[in-house]
Write a protein that holds these residues in place. Structure first.
Motif, PDB file in Angstrom:
ATOM      1  N   VAL A  35       0.645  -1.254   0.164  1.00  0.00           N
ATOM      2  CA  VAL A  35      -0.248   0.051  -0.078  1.00  0.00           C
ATOM      3  C   VAL A  35       1.063   0.615   0.211  1.00  0.00           C
ATOM      4  O   VAL A  35       0.836   2.236  -0.288  1.00  0.00           O
ATOM      5  CB  VAL A  35      -0.962   0.234   1.027  1.00  0.00           C
ATOM      6  CG1 VAL A  35      -1.846   0.992   1.242  1.00  0.00           C
ATOM      7  CG2 VAL A  35      -1.710  -1.530   1.306  1.00  0.00           C
ATOM      8  N   ILE A  38       4.392   2.048  -1.228  1.00  0.00           N
ATOM      9  CA  ILE A  38       4.787   2.042  -2.675  1.00  0.00           C
ATOM     10  C   ILE A  38       3.725   1.950  -3.412  1.00  0.00           C
ATOM     11  O   ILE A  38       4.371   3.147  -4.486  1.00  0.00           O
ATOM     12  CB  ILE A  38       5.733   1.197  -3.075  1.00  0.00           C
ATOM     13  CG1 ILE A  38       4.708  -0.676  -3.152  1.00  0.00           C
ATOM     14  CG2 ILE A  38       6.446   0.570  -1.595  1.00  0.00           C
ATOM     15  CD1 ILE A  38       5.819  -1.080  -3.446  1.00  0.00           C
ATOM     16  N   VAL A  39       2.108   1.548  -4.117  1.00  0.00           N
ATOM     17  CA  VAL A  39       1.309   2.110  -4.540  1.00  0.00           C
ATOM     18  C   VAL A  39       0.813   3.286  -4.320  1.00  0.00           C
ATOM     19  O   VAL A  39       1.047   4.304  -5.128  1.00  0.00           O
ATOM     20  CB  VAL A  39       0.191   1.215  -3.864  1.00  0.00           C
ATOM     21  CG1 VAL A  39      -1.120   1.555  -4.718  1.00  0.00           C
ATOM     22  CG2 VAL A  39       1.122  -0.671  -5.236  1.00  0.00           C
ATOM     23  N   GLY A  97       4.227   5.847  -5.638  1.00  0.00           N
ATOM     24  CA  GLY A  97       4.423   5.300  -6.383  1.00  0.00           C
ATOM     25  C   GLY A  97       5.860   4.801  -6.514  1.00  0.00           C
ATOM     26  O   GLY A  97       6.578   4.805  -5.898  1.00  0.00           O
TER      27      GLY A  97
END
Lengths: 307, 336
Positions: A230, A232-233, A236
């Motif tokens: 979550v 790194i989403v 980015g």
């Protein structure tokens, strides 16, 4: 009283966020440079914790235990990279998911065989056990403060490594254009191994530091790995800065939500409904945040340049 | 850096489904065996295998639904098991509140699956590749944690379902409390979902989905709004997986958040890939192979994951096209 509780939980949130950052930094670097989805990153977090528990028990000192467990996890990471992951780079993401899913099953079972199903706890050394008084009458467990300080130091070190050193320059070059960096004479293969080992050590460090608070247990890696996804989403994928911002955001929101959401809901809802909705909503909050971020910026808050 | 390859698809899309190849024969044979299992297994003194077969068929429905978007659409959903839980919980919660009428339970379960798939799909299909994998995973975990946190419906202990869905047609009654009846309902619905997949894949709609997997840009260039097509496929697939979920809840008379936990979604992907994704009967082969293998390995050793994990890695590295691919090669149909 309320303010003190708020401040304590805020610090807890920062602590969780920084741990998440250690995990996400490795994950996002590995993805950014090697284009590899590594589900088994959480296994390194777990392995780090178990190594630290064993070495602490052997040497009798937590600090020496951690200092031994760090290189051990790094080696474990490099072994995984060389034996399995290296052959996966040319494959697609689905193959990455499947193969590293297999690795998770393997490592969870291996840990169960080697260390037993129960998990291990690590006793804190007396020096680190206890609380410190901060400003404004806030007292905070000393060890958690140490986690914050160590993680911050590592974050700064990582920043300097990536932005100020030759290795960091190679890492950035590899991340923005693998083929070109290779053509210019950078040994991409060795760089990959190095970065993977670095990521493994960071994940292991996070696991070692949290083990005295919770304990080293089987499956601890997957719980936090999904949080790291979550992170790194939202941040980015491939961006270290995004990982830091995302990790702090998730850490603080998750911790604060779990502590205070039911109190806030009491303002709007009858006590009965608030008691039910509070835990349900607070466990979903970070995912809702992720959905919001994606609805507005599908590439995350800080999409890496050059892609 | 990210080269725009059809990254999620190791094999070229198969635009028509041939019906006379090895995997079809094997799958039809398996379905025939499943048809006689309720009679044959007790006669052979192995009544235990009736339940095993029923479970395999339920998973095969779920795997077939995932194959629709993963194999034919290139959408790597890592949260597909969530629809098992949504449909299961709809049945369970309605039964908990004494609404056992199947004509209410089943359509409602599928409707909710469809709506949630619509929301999840609308957000996650805006992204591609690895983002899509992680987002579908995160959404599924969100509902997993929701299931754990709702104490009224058992939180992580799960919810017992005392009465199976009741279908009263007036003139006749479909009695699912009878194990054999339920078994054949599962069998028929499995065949139904494979047939539906066959029709979808070979329709104009299915062509668009496969075209968008092979080359989305080109598909858009000829004027096809690929996002809407993908979203529709995503919703259909979620609802089909819901069928497996409500069957599972009825069969086990139990539903718990664990059915939505991420390893279940991983296992679904394994079944599809093991059987051969993008093939009509691959998911059936895959779920039979996966569940029998885990059944056999776990009788050898409690630590069967130690064998299964590396096995999975080897399958990824060396067995292109899964069991279907192997069957194709054995019968000399390696035409790719």
């Amino acid at each position: 009283m309320n303010f003190i509780l708020l401040a304590e939980q805020f610090l807890n949130g920062i602590q969780l966020g920084l741990l998440l950052f250690l995990l996400s930094a490795g994950l996002t670097l590995v993805f950014g440079i090697m284009d590899l989805v590594n589900l088994a990153h959480g296994s390194l977090y777990m392995i780090g914790a178990f190594f630290a528990a064993t070495f602490t028990a052997l040497t009798g000192s937590f600090v020496i235990g951690v200092l031994l467990a760090l290189p051990a996890t790094l080696v474990a990471g490099i072994v995984i990279e060389v034996t399995v992951l290296r052959t996966l780079y040319t494959r697609n993401h689905l193959d990455h998911v499947l193969a590293t899913f297999g690795l998770i099953l393997f490592f969870n079972e291996l840990v169960r065989v080697v260390w037993g199903p129960a998990g291990l706890s690590i006793p804190l050394p007396g020096v680190l056990d206890g609380s410190v008084s901060l400003v404004l009458g806030i007292t905070y467990p000393l060890y958690r403060l140490v986690i914050i300080i160590v993680s911050l130091a590592v974050a700064v070190g990582l920043y300097l490594l990536v932005t100020r050193t030759r290795i960091g320059m190679l890492i950035r070059a590899g991340a923005s254009n693998r083929t070109m960096a290779g053509a210019l004479g950078v040994n991409i293969q060795r760089l990959f191994t190095l970065v993977f080992g670095l990521g493994a050590a960071l994940a292991g460090l996070a696991g070692m530091m949290i083990a005295p608070v919770t304990q080293a247990s089987i499956g601890m890696g997957e719980q936090i790995l999904i949080l790291a996804f979550v992170v790194i989403v939202i941040g980015g994928i491939g961006s270290i800065r995004g990982a830091l911002v995302g990790a702090l955001l998730i850490g603080i929101i998750d911790t604060m939500g779990r502590s205070f959401l039911d109190v806030i809901l009491l303002i709007f809802l009858p006590p009965n409904a608030a008691e039910t909705a509070g835990p349900a909503l607070s466990s979903m909050m970070i995912y809702i945040l992720m959905a919001l971020v994606l609805a507005i910026r599908p590439q995350g808050l800080f999409p890496p340049r050059g892609q | 850096m990210t080269v725009e390859t059809p990254a999620t698809v190791p094999q070229s899309p198969r635009l028509t489904t041939r019906l006379r190849d090895a995997r079809t024969s094997v799958a039809l044979l398996l379905l025939a065996i499943a048809a006689i299992t309720p009679v044959a297994a007790p006669a052979l003194g192995q009544p235990f295998y009736v339940d095993v077969t029923a479970r395999i068929m339920i998973w095969a429905i779920a795997a077939t639904s995932l194959n629709l978007i993963l194999g034919y659409g290139g959408m790597v959903s890592f949260g597909h098991a969530v629809y098992l839980g949504i449909a299961g919980y709809t049945v369970g919660i309605l039964a908990f509140d004494n609404i056992t009428n199947g004509f209410i339970q089943w359509p409602l379960a599928l409707l909710i699956c469809g709506l949630i798939a619509l929301v999840f799909g609308a957000i996650s299909l805006r992204t591609k590749g690895v983002y899509f994998i992680m987002i579908t995973l995160a959404f599924a975990q969100m509902l997993f944690f929701l299931g754990i946190s709702v104490e009224k419906y058992g939180s992580d202990d799960g919810l017992l379902i005392f009465t199976r869905s009741e279908f009263d047609f007036g003139f006749a009654e479909l009695d699912l409390s009878d194990a054999t009846t339920l078994y054949y309902v599962i069998w028929i619905l499995l065949i139904g979902s494979v047939y539906l997949s066959h029709r979808i894949v070979n329709s104009r709609f299915g062509m668009v989905i496969q075209g968008a997997m092979a080359n989305e840009t080109r598909m858009q260039a000829i004027g096809v709004p690929t996002y809407r097509y993908r979203l529709t496929a995503f919703v259909i697939s979620g609802m089909m997986c819901g069928v497996a979920g409500l069957l599972s809840a009825n069969f086990e008379r139990f539903i718990s958040p664990d059915v939505m936990n991420w390893p279940r979604s991983g296992e679904l992907i394994v079944m599809v890939v093991l059987g051969g994704m993008g093939t009509l009967f691959g998911p059936i082969l895959g779920s039979v192979a996966f569940l029998l293998l885990s059944e056999i390995l776990s009788t050898w050793t409690e630590h069967w994951h130690l064998i299964f994990g590396p096995f999975l890695v080897l399958v990824v590295l060396f067995a292109r096209g899964g069991l279907s691919g192997i069957l194709d090669r054995l019968t000399g149909r390696a035409d790719r």
